[in-house]
Write an enzyme that holds these catalytic residues in place. Structure first.
Site, short mmCIF file in Angstrom:
data_model
loop_
_atom_site.label_atom_id
_atom_site.label_comp_id
_atom_site.label_asym_id
_atom_site.label_seq_id
_atom_site.Cartn_x
_atom_site.Cartn_y
_atom_site.Cartn_z
N LYS A 13 29.15 -27.75 16.22
CA LYS A 13 30.03 -27.33 15.12
C LYS A 13 30.84 -26.09 15.50
O LYS A 13 32.03 -26.02 15.27
CB LYS A 13 29.23 -26.99 13.86
CG LYS A 13 28.42 -28.11 13.28
CD LYS A 13 27.76 -27.69 11.96
CE LYS A 13 26.74 -26.59 12.08
NZ LYS A 13 25.51 -26.94 12.79
N ARG A 88 25.03 -25.17 3.48
CA ARG A 88 23.88 -25.79 4.14
C ARG A 88 22.92 -26.39 3.15
O ARG A 88 21.92 -26.98 3.54
CB ARG A 88 23.15 -24.73 4.96
CG ARG A 88 23.40 -24.81 6.46
CD ARG A 88 22.54 -23.75 7.11
NE ARG A 88 22.31 -23.94 8.50
CZ ARG A 88 23.02 -23.33 9.46
NH1 ARG A 88 24.04 -22.58 9.16
NH2 ARG A 88 22.67 -23.50 10.72
N ARG A 127 21.65 -23.95 25.62
CA ARG A 127 22.61 -23.09 24.94
C ARG A 127 22.39 -21.63 25.34
O ARG A 127 21.24 -21.19 25.49
CB ARG A 127 22.43 -23.26 23.43
CG ARG A 127 23.59 -22.74 22.65
CD ARG A 127 23.83 -23.63 21.47
NE ARG A 127 23.20 -23.07 20.29
CZ ARG A 127 23.62 -23.33 19.06
NH1 ARG A 127 24.62 -24.14 18.85
NH2 ARG A 127 23.01 -22.82 18.04
N ARG A 160 19.02 -17.63 22.60
CA ARG A 160 18.71 -16.98 21.32
C ARG A 160 17.31 -17.36 20.84
O ARG A 160 16.87 -18.48 21.07
CB ARG A 160 19.71 -17.46 20.25
CG ARG A 160 20.87 -16.55 20.07
CD ARG A 160 21.97 -17.09 19.21
NE ARG A 160 21.66 -18.14 18.26
CZ ARG A 160 22.60 -18.89 17.68
NH1 ARG A 160 23.86 -18.70 17.95
NH2 ARG A 160 22.27 -19.83 16.83
N ARG A 171 14.16 -26.07 12.64
CA ARG A 171 15.53 -26.09 12.10
C ARG A 171 16.00 -27.53 11.85
O ARG A 171 16.70 -27.81 10.88
CB ARG A 171 16.50 -25.39 13.07
CG ARG A 171 16.28 -23.90 13.11
CD ARG A 171 17.10 -23.24 14.19
NE ARG A 171 18.52 -23.20 13.87
CZ ARG A 171 19.47 -22.91 14.74
NH1 ARG A 171 19.17 -22.66 16.00
NH2 ARG A 171 20.72 -22.86 14.37
#
Ligand code: AMP
Length: 214
Positions: A13, A88, A127, A160, A171
């Site tokens: 996104k 969300r 990532r 992260r 998540r």
């Protein structure tokens, strides 16, 4: 153009939102980035948000909704914006609709980047985020020009905390429970666009721009 990016964490996104924002010259508003900036600056909001983010949980709606509503009132949003990571939950979407109604406007499109769960976990482990400006990269799909160094500010890149495997699984679970119902919500409003998020970054951008029109 007023747009929402939808999709699981790691669906891409943020990457697409940046390209779309640049193409249509509208601001890219990422609630995750706003929280991370607050954490970095050690604000009260940052301290509260971090407790939830580190566990892979959503920050409570009341800490997010006013923040976004205020941001949308700013001058640079008058010709549109791309929302990334907000809404969300259904209550967040309803608050957004009513804030926009008060401003005499409404969303144009919600763009779903559809990626199977099985791809998400492997993607997230690749990532990397910049410790300086928060820009995100992917070691295979969106690599930095110099390994482990941000293209924009030259700071180091890290995995992260909320991209670590256990947190990613949490998540994803929360995504299915609380965020995925938004697909139907925007489909019912007739403004949902769904694109195949397993294509290359460029093909996904092209697909979105083709549907939105230039
Ligand atoms: P993101 O960078 O969009 O993946 O967001 C990182 C984390 O920030 C999420 O896992 C949540 O903990 C929190 N967050 C970001 N946006 C929201 C939102 N709209 N509602 C609740 N929590 C959020």
């Amino acid at each position: 153009m007023k747009l929402i990016m939808l999709g699981a964490p790691g669906a891409g996104k943020g990457t697409q939102a940046k390209y779309i924002a640049a193409t249509y010259k509208i601001p890219h508003i990422s609630t995750g980035d706003i929280f991370r900036a607050n954490i970095k600056n050690d604000t009260e909001l940052g301290k509260k948000a971090k407790e939830f983010m580190d566990l892979g949980l959503l920050v409570p709606d009341n800490l997010v909704v006013d923040l976004v509503a205020d941001r949308l009132q700013q001058e640079d949003c008058k010709d549109g914006f791309v929302l990334d990571g907000f809404p969300r939950t259904i209550p967040q979407a309803e608050s957004l609709d009513s804030a926009l109604l008060d401003m005499g406007t409404k969303m144009d499109y919600a763009i779903e980047i559809a990626v199977p769960d099985s791809d998400i976990v492997s993607r997230m482990s690749g990532r990397r985020a910049c410790v300086g400006c928060g820009a995100t990269y992917h070691i295979v799909n969106v690599p930095s020009k110099v390994e482990n160094q941000c293209d924009t500010c030259n700071s180091g890149l890290i995995l992260r905390d909320d991209d670590k495997k256990e947190t990613v699984l949490k998540r994803l679970e929360i995504y299915h429970e609380q965020t995925r119902p938004l697909i139907e919500y925007y489909n019912n409003q007739g403004i949902l666009i769904s694109v195949d998020g397993t294509l290359t970054v460029k093909d996904i951008t092209d697909e979105i721009i083709k549907v939105l029109g230039v």
